[in-house]
Scaffold this motif. Structure first.
Motif, mmCIF file in Angstrom:
data_model
loop_
_atom_site.group_PDB
_atom_site.id
_atom_site.type_symbol
_atom_site.label_atom_id
_atom_site.label_comp_id
_atom_site.label_asym_id
_atom_site.label_seq_id
_atom_site.Cartn_x
_atom_site.Cartn_y
_atom_site.Cartn_z
ATOM 1 N N LYS A 107 0.814 -1.213 0.000
ATOM 2 C CA LYS A 107 0.000 0.000 0.000
ATOM 3 C C LYS A 107 0.850 1.267 0.000
ATOM 4 C CE LYS A 107 -3.660 -2.432 2.487
ATOM 5 N NZ LYS A 107 -4.360 -2.589 3.786
ATOM 6 N N ALA A 108 2.126 1.136 0.316
ATOM 7 C CA ALA A 108 3.020 2.292 0.317
ATOM 8 C C ALA A 108 3.105 2.940 -1.059
ATOM 9 C CB ALA A 108 4.414 1.879 0.785
ATOM 10 N N LEU A 109 2.818 2.166 -2.107
ATOM 11 C CA LEU A 109 2.892 2.696 -3.470
ATOM 12 C C LEU A 109 1.654 3.494 -3.869
ATOM 13 C CD1 LEU A 109 4.317 -0.398 -5.417
ATOM 14 C CD2 LEU A 109 5.596 1.502 -4.427
ATOM 15 N N ASN A 110 0.592 3.384 -3.078
ATOM 16 C CA ASN A 110 -0.695 3.940 -3.501
ATOM 17 C C ASN A 110 -0.693 5.457 -3.669
ATOM 18 O OD1 ASN A 110 -1.709 1.366 -3.517
ATOM 19 N ND2 ASN A 110 -2.879 1.567 -1.626
ATOM 20 N N THR A 111 0.149 6.147 -2.918
ATOM 21 C CA THR A 111 0.136 7.610 -2.979
ATOM 22 C C THR A 111 1.173 8.167 -3.955
ATOM 23 O OG1 THR A 111 1.648 7.737 -1.083
ATOM 24 C CG2 THR A 111 -0.713 7.815 -0.615
ATOM 25 N N ALA A 112 1.913 7.280 -4.606
ATOM 26 C CA ALA A 112 2.978 7.739 -5.511
ATOM 27 C C ALA A 112 2.397 8.212 -6.840
ATOM 28 C CB ALA A 112 3.977 6.619 -5.751
ATOM 29 N N TYR A 113 3.026 9.234 -7.371
ATOM 30 C CA TYR A 113 2.690 9.685 -8.726
ATOM 31 C C TYR A 113 3.997 10.003 -9.449
ATOM 32 C CZ TYR A 113 0.610 12.017 -12.694
ATOM 33 O OH TYR A 113 0.246 12.340 -13.975
ATOM 34 N N PRO A 114 4.194 9.464 -10.661
ATOM 35 C CA PRO A 114 3.271 8.612 -11.413
ATOM 36 C C PRO A 114 3.032 7.262 -10.722
ATOM 37 C CG PRO A 114 5.286 9.066 -12.654
ATOM 38 C CD PRO A 114 5.463 9.713 -11.368
ATOM 39 N N SER A 115 1.919 6.619 -11.073
ATOM 40 C CA SER A 115 1.597 5.308 -10.484
ATOM 41 C C SER A 115 2.686 4.308 -10.856
ATOM 42 C CB SER A 115 0.237 4.811 -10.981
ATOM 43 O OG SER A 115 0.218 4.711 -12.388
ATOM 44 N N VAL A 116 2.994 3.413 -9.921
ATOM 45 C CA VAL A 116 4.159 2.538 -10.043
ATOM 46 C C VAL A 116 3.772 1.151 -10.550
ATOM 47 C CG1 VAL A 116 6.128 1.537 -8.828
ATOM 48 C CG2 VAL A 116 5.239 3.771 -8.119
ATOM 49 N N THR A 117 4.466 0.701 -11.590
ATOM 50 C CA THR A 117 4.334 -0.692 -12.028
ATOM 51 C C THR A 117 4.984 -1.576 -10.972
ATOM 52 O OG1 THR A 117 4.317 -0.138 -14.372
ATOM 53 C CG2 THR A 117 4.989 -2.368 -13.789
ATOM 54 N N ALA A 118 4.305 -2.646 -10.568
ATOM 55 C CA ALA A 118 4.828 -3.460 -9.470
ATOM 56 C C ALA A 118 4.476 -4.926 -9.640
ATOM 57 C CB ALA A 118 4.281 -2.965 -8.135
#
Length: 352
Positions: A291-302
């Motif tokens: 969930k740590a990636l949820n606030t990142a912009y641009p959205s992260v491929t994971a």
């Protein structure tokens, strides 16, 4: 009996003392053994007698002495979960998922935060030998596998092969994860790729397969794979920030990056501060998908690990071991999926 009921009810409703099993038995007109069988769901009790006991329990607000019951069963109903660092998002989410599943099964969870200290891990493991906990779920790897094997008590491992056939393992298909990450970056046009990877250590860790698979896939495609080796068992944010800054300074020409969530987020920040455009000039794939990636912009491929399923499988295996049941298999490998985001030039489509 009616007189006893009125007297006992009035006494306990006044809050003078907690009701005991003898009081429930007296009010229900049965023996304490019958009350025990009703409460524990063991042995035969007629429906009429069960109703009387249950009414007495409700009327007296009787709460069984859980500690005494556990002592009689030689159980603590506590499971230890050992993690390297609870501040790291993957382990925080895993701990939450494990705790929820254990609660449903009537167990409490003792979270053991090793924080880079093998002595902490050893102390937590010793609680198993002292019967403070009924079993251990371990997601850490500071101790040598012999120290785990020596306990001869119920243990289940996440990702670490301690002793095949003795300590079950729950993991994901890390090899496939490494291949998917490489393919995603290569298809996005990357030719100079940088992988943040764990340093080689003694012991068998299934997650090391993703590093090998990633590098092999990149080089098989004729592209360049550079490795940045991370310190063992290091999860601090300031460490990640520093190593991301250093990597981008020493490798200014890389056009693709692969690493765990925390590393990728810090690499994105360092790249944007250098005015490198994402994904036009630099593409990134994260591993874990927390969930740590949820606030990142641009959205992260994971590559997303199935944390809920990992917790469920680990708890099921451990409880079967505690109950002395034979395991159908001592190694469970779960699948993972690629969640596409903007860091590889996609708008958020899912794959895998």
């Amino acid at each position: 009996m009616k007189a006893d009921r009125a007297r006992l009810s009035a006494y306990f409703q006044a809050g003078e003392e907690m009701a005991g099993i003898q009081d429930v038995a007296r009010l229900a007109g049965v023996g304490t053994g019958t009350v025990s069988r009703v409460i524990n769901g063991s042995g035969y009790v007629s429906s009429k007698t069960r109703d009387r006991v249950e009414r007495a329990v409700a009327e007296l607000s009787y709460t069984p002495n859980e500690l005494a019951r556990n002592l009689l069963q030689n159980r603590s109903r506590i499971i230890a979960l050992i993690v390297p660092d609870l501040s790291y998002p993957f382990f925080a989410e895993l701990a939450c998922a494990v705790e929820q599943r254990l609660m449903v099964q009537g167990y409490k969870t003792m979270i053991c935060n090793a924080v880079r200290q093998s002595t902490n891990e050893e102390e937590y493991l010793s609680m198993l030998d002292r019967n403070i906990v009924d079993g251990v779920l371990t997601a850490t790897h500071s101790l040598k596998h012999e120290q785990y094997f020596r306990s001869h008590k119920p243990i289940v491992s996440f990702d670490m092969f301690y002793h095949e056939g003795e300590i079950p393992i729950v993991t994901v298909d890390h090899e496939r994860g490494g291949r998917l990450a490489a393919e995603e970056l290569l298809q996005a046009g990357c030719r100079r790729l940088l992988q943040f990877r764990d340093a080689e250590e003694a012991g068998r860790f299934s997650f090391m397969e993703r590093h090998r698979a990633f590098e092999e896939s990149v080089r098989s495609a004729g592209a360049e794979c550079r490795n940045v080796y991370l310190e063992w068992n290091e999860f601090r944010e300031d460490y990640y920030a520093g190593i991301a800054e250093k990597a981008l300074s020493e490798h200014p020409d890389v056009d693709g990056i692969f690493g765990t969530d925390g590393i990728v987020l810090h690499c994105m920040r360092a790249a944007l501060m250098r005015r490198r455009r994402i994904p036009e000039e630099l593409r990134l794939v994260a591993y874990d998908g927390t969930k740590a990636l949820n606030t990142a912009y641009p959205s992260v491929t994971a590559l997303v690990q199935p944390i809920e399923k990992l917790a469920e499988a680990g708890v099921k295996l451990l409880l079967r071991r505690i109950e002395g049941k034979k395991l159908r298999r001592d190694k469970i490998v779960l699948g993972l999926r690629l969640r596409r985001g903007m860091t590889t030039g996609h708008s958020g489509r899912r794959s895998g």
